[in-house]
Design a protein around this motif. Sequence first.
Motif, PDB file in Angstrom:
ATOM      1  N   CYS A 149      -5.573   7.307  -3.376  1.00 20.58           N
ATOM      2  CA  CYS A 149      -5.328   7.462  -4.783  1.00 20.58           C
ATOM      3  C   CYS A 149      -5.990   6.643  -5.790  1.00 20.58           C
ATOM      4  O   CYS A 149      -6.662   5.473  -5.247  1.00 20.58           O
ATOM      5  CB  CYS A 149      -3.868   7.202  -5.171  1.00 20.58           C
ATOM      6  SG  CYS A 149      -3.608   5.325  -5.419  1.00 20.58           S
ATOM      7  N   TYR A 183      -6.089  14.454  -0.827  1.00 14.81           N
ATOM      8  CA  TYR A 183      -5.688  13.872   0.311  1.00 14.81           C
ATOM      9  C   TYR A 183      -7.145  13.454   1.065  1.00 14.81           C
ATOM     10  O   TYR A 183      -8.158  14.088   1.333  1.00 14.81           O
ATOM     11  CB  TYR A 183      -4.687  14.566   1.159  1.00 14.81           C
ATOM     12  CG  TYR A 183      -3.383  14.970   0.456  1.00 14.81           C
ATOM     13  CD1 TYR A 183      -2.642  14.198   0.177  1.00 14.81           C
ATOM     14  CD2 TYR A 183      -3.175  16.514   0.418  1.00 14.81           C
ATOM     15  CE1 TYR A 183      -1.330  14.457  -0.561  1.00 14.81           C
ATOM     16  CE2 TYR A 183      -2.049  16.615  -0.238  1.00 14.81           C
ATOM     17  CZ  TYR A 183      -1.108  15.600  -0.606  1.00 14.81           C
ATOM     18  OH  TYR A 183       0.094  16.348  -1.337  1.00 14.81           O
ATOM     19  N   ILE A 189       1.013   0.051   6.486  1.00 12.83           N
ATOM     20  CA  ILE A 189       0.077   1.213   5.899  1.00 12.83           C
ATOM     21  C   ILE A 189       0.665   2.615   6.001  1.00 12.83           C
ATOM     22  O   ILE A 189       0.949   3.108   7.306  1.00 12.83           O
ATOM     23  CB  ILE A 189      -1.458   1.268   6.472  1.00 12.83           C
ATOM     24  CG1 ILE A 189      -2.329  -0.210   6.478  1.00 12.83           C
ATOM     25  CG2 ILE A 189      -2.393   2.476   5.787  1.00 12.83           C
ATOM     26  CD1 ILE A 189      -3.355  -0.439   7.417  1.00 12.83           C
ATOM     27  N   SER A 194       1.258   6.706   6.095  1.00 10.81           N
ATOM     28  CA  SER A 194       0.333   7.862   6.568  1.00 10.81           C
ATOM     29  C   SER A 194       1.125   8.960   6.434  1.00 10.81           C
ATOM     30  O   SER A 194       2.374   8.821   6.450  1.00 10.81           O
ATOM     31  CB  SER A 194      -0.633   7.758   7.886  1.00 10.81           C
ATOM     32  OG  SER A 194       0.333   7.625   8.940  1.00 10.81           O
ATOM     33  N   LEU A 218      -5.868   2.454  -5.622  1.00 11.33           N
ATOM     34  CA  LEU A 218      -6.015   1.713  -4.148  1.00 11.33           C
ATOM     35  C   LEU A 218      -7.197   0.813  -4.527  1.00 11.33           C
ATOM     36  O   LEU A 218      -8.362   1.145  -5.088  1.00 11.33           O
ATOM     37  CB  LEU A 218      -6.787   2.610  -3.074  1.00 11.33           C
ATOM     38  CG  LEU A 218      -6.291   2.330  -1.652  1.00 11.33           C
ATOM     39  CD1 LEU A 218      -4.807   2.389  -1.394  1.00 11.33           C
ATOM     40  CD2 LEU A 218      -6.984   3.401  -0.779  1.00 11.33           C
ATOM     41  N   ILE A 255       0.740  -1.230  -0.162  1.00 11.84           N
ATOM     42  CA  ILE A 255       0.099  -0.140   0.082  1.00 11.84           C
ATOM     43  C   ILE A 255       1.056   1.199   0.011  1.00 11.84           C
ATOM     44  O   ILE A 255       1.852   1.447   0.561  1.00 11.84           O
ATOM     45  CB  ILE A 255      -0.821   0.060   1.145  1.00 11.84           C
ATOM     46  CG1 ILE A 255      -1.904  -1.128   1.272  1.00 11.84           C
ATOM     47  CG2 ILE A 255      -1.593   1.342   1.304  1.00 11.84           C
ATOM     48  CD1 ILE A 255      -2.901  -1.445   2.563  1.00 11.84           C
ATOM     49  N   LYS A 256       0.708   2.040  -0.878  1.00 15.33           N
ATOM     50  CA  LYS A 256       1.403   3.615  -1.052  1.00 15.33           C
ATOM     51  C   LYS A 256       0.171   4.507  -0.675  1.00 15.33           C
ATOM     52  O   LYS A 256      -0.827   4.423  -1.052  1.00 15.33           O
ATOM     53  CB  LYS A 256       1.980   3.259  -2.407  1.00 15.33           C
ATOM     54  CG  LYS A 256       2.769   2.583  -2.672  1.00 15.33           C
ATOM     55  CD  LYS A 256       3.306   2.432  -3.903  1.00 15.33           C
ATOM     56  CE  LYS A 256       4.426   1.272  -4.393  1.00 15.33           C
ATOM     57  NZ  LYS A 256       4.581   1.317  -5.734  1.00 15.33           N
ATOM     58  N   MET A 257       0.751   5.619  -0.358  1.00 10.83           N
ATOM     59  CA  MET A 257       0.077   7.087  -0.052  1.00 10.83           C
ATOM     60  C   MET A 257      -0.718   7.388  -1.504  1.00 10.83           C
ATOM     61  O   MET A 257      -1.809   7.647  -1.738  1.00 10.83           O
ATOM     62  CB  MET A 257       0.842   8.346   0.471  1.00 10.83           C
ATOM     63  CG  MET A 257       1.003   8.257   1.843  1.00 10.83           C
ATOM     64  SD  MET A 257      -0.585   8.458   2.922  1.00 10.83           S
ATOM     65  CE  MET A 257      -0.816   9.780   2.603  1.00 10.83           C
ATOM     66  N   THR A 258       0.218   7.192  -2.527  1.00 10.58           N
ATOM     67  CA  THR A 258      -0.324   7.722  -3.849  1.00 10.58           C
ATOM     68  C   THR A 258       0.617   6.561  -4.721  1.00 10.58           C
ATOM     69  O   THR A 258       1.613   6.651  -4.773  1.00 10.58           O
ATOM     70  CB  THR A 258       0.191   9.184  -4.175  1.00 10.58           C
ATOM     71  OG1 THR A 258       0.045   9.843  -3.347  1.00 10.58           O
ATOM     72  CG2 THR A 258      -0.629   9.518  -5.566  1.00 10.58           C
ATOM     73  N   ASP A 259      -0.189   5.764  -5.491  1.00  6.87           N
ATOM     74  CA  ASP A 259       0.411   4.750  -6.301  1.00  6.87           C
ATOM     75  C   ASP A 259       0.560   5.098  -7.655  1.00  6.87           C
ATOM     76  O   ASP A 259      -0.116   4.814  -8.456  1.00  6.87           O
ATOM     77  CB  ASP A 259      -0.572   3.300  -6.067  1.00  6.87           C
ATOM     78  CG  ASP A 259       0.168   2.294  -6.691  1.00  6.87           C
ATOM     79  OD1 ASP A 259       1.272   2.466  -7.195  1.00  6.87           O
ATOM     80  OD2 ASP A 259      -0.335   1.049  -6.712  1.00  6.87           O
ATOM     81  N   GLN A 295      -7.178  -3.512  -0.529  1.00  8.40           N
ATOM     82  CA  GLN A 295      -6.428  -2.537   0.117  1.00  8.40           C
ATOM     83  C   GLN A 295      -7.376  -1.899   1.180  1.00  8.40           C
ATOM     84  O   GLN A 295      -7.087  -1.461   2.323  1.00  8.40           O
ATOM     85  CB  GLN A 295      -5.355  -1.892  -0.479  1.00  8.40           C
ATOM     86  CG  GLN A 295      -4.436  -2.825  -1.523  1.00  8.40           C
ATOM     87  CD  GLN A 295      -3.881  -1.696  -2.536  1.00  8.40           C
ATOM     88  OE1 GLN A 295      -4.384  -1.201  -3.271  1.00  8.40           O
ATOM     89  NE2 GLN A 295      -2.337  -2.107  -2.641  1.00  8.40           N
ATOM     90  N   PRO A 318      -3.840   6.524   3.113  1.00  8.14           N
ATOM     91  CA  PRO A 318      -3.460   6.262   1.501  1.00  8.14           C
ATOM     92  C   PRO A 318      -4.679   6.693   0.880  1.00  8.14           C
ATOM     93  O   PRO A 318      -5.847   6.243   0.907  1.00  8.14           O
ATOM     94  CB  PRO A 318      -3.249   4.891   1.509  1.00  8.14           C
ATOM     95  CG  PRO A 318      -2.379   4.458   2.691  1.00  8.14           C
ATOM     96  CD  PRO A 318      -3.149   5.345   3.595  1.00  8.14           C
TER      97      PRO A 318
END
Length: 368
Positions: A348, A285, A306, A308, A351, A4-8, A355, A346
């Motif tokens: 985006c 966000y 995760i 953040s 997601l 999992i990324k903040m913004t993939d 997730q 996260p």
Amino acid sequence: MNKIKMTDLESQYLDIQNEINPAIQSVLYSSNFILGTNVIDFEHNLARYFNIKYAISVASGTDAIVLSLLALNISKGDEVITTPFTFIATVEAICRAGATPVFCDIDYNTYNIDCNKLEEKITSKTKAIIPVHLYGLSCNMNKLMYIAKSKKLKVIEDNAQSFGARYFGQLTGTFGNCGCLSFFPGKTLGCFGDGGAVITNDSEIIERIKIFRNHGQTKKYIYAEHGINSRLDEIQAAVLNVKLNHIAKWIQKRIIIAKYYIENINNKNLILPIISTQIQHAFNYFTLRVKSKRNKLQNNLLHYNIPSAIFYPRSLHLQNVYKNFGYKNGDFPIAEQAQNEVLSIPMCPYLNTEQMKYIVKIINHFKR
Ligand SMILES: *Cc1c(COP(=O)(O)O)cnc(C)c1O
């Protein structure tokens, strides 16, 4: 489950690589890298998206604000009112233009400039207001534009975090004298480096920025103004032209994910962002307010892989760089409370459901 990324951004690229790669390659074959057809096309496409007369691209969102201030003749001795709870670029741009930033506290629920406190900040030196639509949510533009009009102040909207947000149907960035956009990769419409733009209905602003962004040049090697070098390059414009075709779907996806979070996160320690049909959040966000033990929650999320982020941990009036303005702790209590409580999770368009479910489960199980 994928990491999992903040913004993939990686998944986004893989999804559209069949369009992006040839677009970039055609710039390479043309070997025309500065102010060519991709930039011209992008500016037209962007203006059409916003249903506004003009768009002009520049090298970054920060430059978009600096050049807007210059185009509106705002400089030394002038005051510009803005929020202390924003990314530094907003205030950096005011200082770069030579003007003085004047802070106004934020509203507790929206994190945006509190229009009820705006008028008391206006002096004979005030020339403009820079409202920042933070996280993807519009400021109270009815009230703000009413005050600006009655006091004859310019309005430069910092729309860097709110591409696609709407206020009573109208896109943010189109209310003031001009709107500033950022194409930093993590923004809703991001390029593969730095980029920005100014949108406006005012042809004079456009003409002036066109000169300023290109060394003050009016004709080849003829200079009329003190300009800078601030151009969006052809490769970035080619990328943005491709991404702009997908943006509506991506923003819809952000809103769907936000609704899922809002309907399923159930933890008494958290306050969730507001959604309303009149003021449509674009969710650059997704930001929670954590009533206590934010650190512990953040560490707990990290323990479960995760990520953040805190946007932003220190309000700008408390930053060393601005200590000469004489602000101190306690001056903007709502901004100071926000800096201690916000946590973005996260968000985006890439997601996936698995997730999302996992993130909600971990957040709901967290005990302070
Ligand atoms: C990203 C951002 C900017 C501009 O940033 P650049 O990185 O220069 O494109 C300005 N204001 C806000 C609120 C931002 O989030």
